[in-house]
Motif scaffolding. Sequence first.
Motif, short mmCIF file in Angstrom:
data_model
loop_
_atom_site.label_atom_id
_atom_site.label_comp_id
_atom_site.label_asym_id
_atom_site.label_seq_id
_atom_site.Cartn_x
_atom_site.Cartn_y
_atom_site.Cartn_z
N ASP A 144 0.83 -1.21 0.00
CA ASP A 144 0.00 0.00 0.00
C ASP A 144 0.86 1.26 0.00
N TRP A 145 1.95 1.23 0.77
CA TRP A 145 2.85 2.38 0.82
C TRP A 145 3.46 2.64 -0.56
N VAL A 146 3.91 1.58 -1.23
CA VAL A 146 4.49 1.73 -2.56
C VAL A 146 3.44 2.24 -3.53
N ARG A 147 2.24 1.70 -3.45
CA ARG A 147 1.17 2.14 -4.34
C ARG A 147 0.85 3.62 -4.10
N GLY A 148 0.82 4.05 -2.84
CA GLY A 148 0.55 5.46 -2.53
C GLY A 148 1.70 6.37 -2.91
N ARG A 149 2.90 5.89 -2.75
CA ARG A 149 4.10 6.67 -3.08
C ARG A 149 4.19 6.96 -4.57
N PHE A 150 3.78 6.00 -5.37
CA PHE A 150 3.85 6.15 -6.82
C PHE A 150 2.49 6.46 -7.43
N TYR A 151 1.52 6.90 -6.60
CA TYR A 151 0.18 7.16 -7.09
C TYR A 151 0.23 8.23 -8.18
N GLY A 152 -0.44 7.97 -9.25
CA GLY A 152 -0.50 8.92 -10.36
C GLY A 152 0.68 8.81 -11.31
N ILE A 153 1.65 8.05 -10.93
CA ILE A 153 2.81 7.86 -11.80
C ILE A 153 2.57 6.61 -12.63
N HIS A 154 2.90 6.70 -13.89
CA HIS A 154 2.74 5.54 -14.77
C HIS A 154 3.57 4.39 -14.21
N GLY A 155 2.96 3.27 -13.99
CA GLY A 155 3.67 2.11 -13.47
C GLY A 155 3.50 1.89 -11.98
N SER A 156 2.60 2.64 -11.32
CA SER A 156 2.42 2.46 -9.88
C SER A 156 1.90 1.06 -9.56
N ARG A 157 1.02 0.56 -10.41
CA ARG A 157 0.54 -0.80 -10.19
C ARG A 157 1.65 -1.82 -10.41
N PHE A 158 2.49 -1.53 -11.40
CA PHE A 158 3.61 -2.42 -11.66
C PHE A 158 4.57 -2.44 -10.47
N ALA A 159 4.79 -1.28 -9.85
CA ALA A 159 5.68 -1.21 -8.68
C ALA A 159 5.09 -2.00 -7.52
N ALA A 160 3.79 -1.87 -7.28
CA ALA A 160 3.15 -2.62 -6.20
C ALA A 160 3.17 -4.11 -6.50
N PHE A 161 2.90 -4.48 -7.74
CA PHE A 161 2.95 -5.89 -8.13
C PHE A 161 4.38 -6.42 -8.00
N GLY A 162 5.34 -5.59 -8.38
CA GLY A 162 6.74 -5.98 -8.27
C GLY A 162 7.15 -6.23 -6.83
N LEU A 163 6.67 -5.39 -5.93
CA LEU A 163 6.99 -5.60 -4.50
C LEU A 163 6.35 -6.89 -4.00
N GLY A 164 5.13 -7.17 -4.43
CA GLY A 164 4.50 -8.44 -4.07
C GLY A 164 5.30 -9.63 -4.60
N ALA A 165 5.79 -9.49 -5.82
CA ALA A 165 6.62 -10.56 -6.40
C ALA A 165 7.93 -10.71 -5.63
N VAL A 166 8.47 -9.60 -5.16
CA VAL A 166 9.69 -9.67 -4.34
C VAL A 166 9.42 -10.43 -3.05
N PHE A 167 8.27 -10.19 -2.42
CA PHE A 167 7.91 -10.93 -1.20
C PHE A 167 7.80 -12.42 -1.48
N VAL A 168 7.11 -12.77 -2.55
CA VAL A 168 6.97 -14.19 -2.88
C VAL A 168 8.34 -14.79 -3.19
N GLY A 169 9.15 -14.06 -3.94
CA GLY A 169 10.50 -14.53 -4.24
C GLY A 169 11.35 -14.67 -2.99
N ALA A 170 11.19 -13.75 -2.04
CA ALA A 170 11.95 -13.83 -0.79
C ALA A 170 11.53 -15.06 0.02
N ILE A 171 10.25 -15.37 0.03
CA ILE A 171 9.79 -16.55 0.76
C ILE A 171 10.35 -17.82 0.12
N VAL A 172 10.26 -17.89 -1.20
CA VAL A 172 10.80 -19.07 -1.90
C VAL A 172 12.32 -19.14 -1.72
N GLY A 173 13.00 -18.00 -1.81
CA GLY A 173 14.44 -17.98 -1.62
C GLY A 173 14.85 -18.38 -0.21
#
Length: 182
Positions: A144-173
């Motif tokens: 949510d913080w990343v989504r709010g930080r990049f709100y209105g910027i092109h790619g804010s959803r991509f940044a939030a999705f990317g952070l979620g992917a980082v979490f999943v990757g960290a768990i698997v790693g």
Amino acid sequence: EAAGGIDAIVGWAGAISQHASLLNLFRLQGNPGWYIEAHQYSGLFLNHRLLIVASALLPLLAFAPLFRQSRHMATRYVLFFTLLALVAMIFTGGTHPPLGFIYGLVLEHVPGFAVFRTPYYKFGSALWLAYAVLIALSASALVDWVRGRFYGIHGSRFAAFGLGAVFVGAIVGYDYPVFSGA
């Protein structure tokens, strides 16, 4: 007593609690089987510096929701899961010092509590549940913080999705030794 009395039960709880220190429990690494040489993958968790640092981040992520109002869960539930984690940690630690005397007293003086003679395996699931909920809240707050930080910027959803992917990757790693059998 030698064949299953209260002294034998307290002795068994002591053997199971041998490595269940508060530090190990905060890092979710108090499993008694991990500390035998023949264990399949615990050596990496206990000796690999990156995995040790990652395990130190677990309590930070778990207890971070205490310091910030969650939009996804009422404060009383955050407090409940925090209290559940702390109480479960005391009981999961069994007879290990410094709080092990509580478990020993309860074992000796509460009728029927002897069924919980293996503290790590009986109370660990409550600790793991509390950590799962609290860490999920931390991850959600960061997204949510990343989504709010990049709100209105092109790619804010991509940044939030990317952070979620980082979490999943960290768990698997982090769990790589479990998945690989190394």
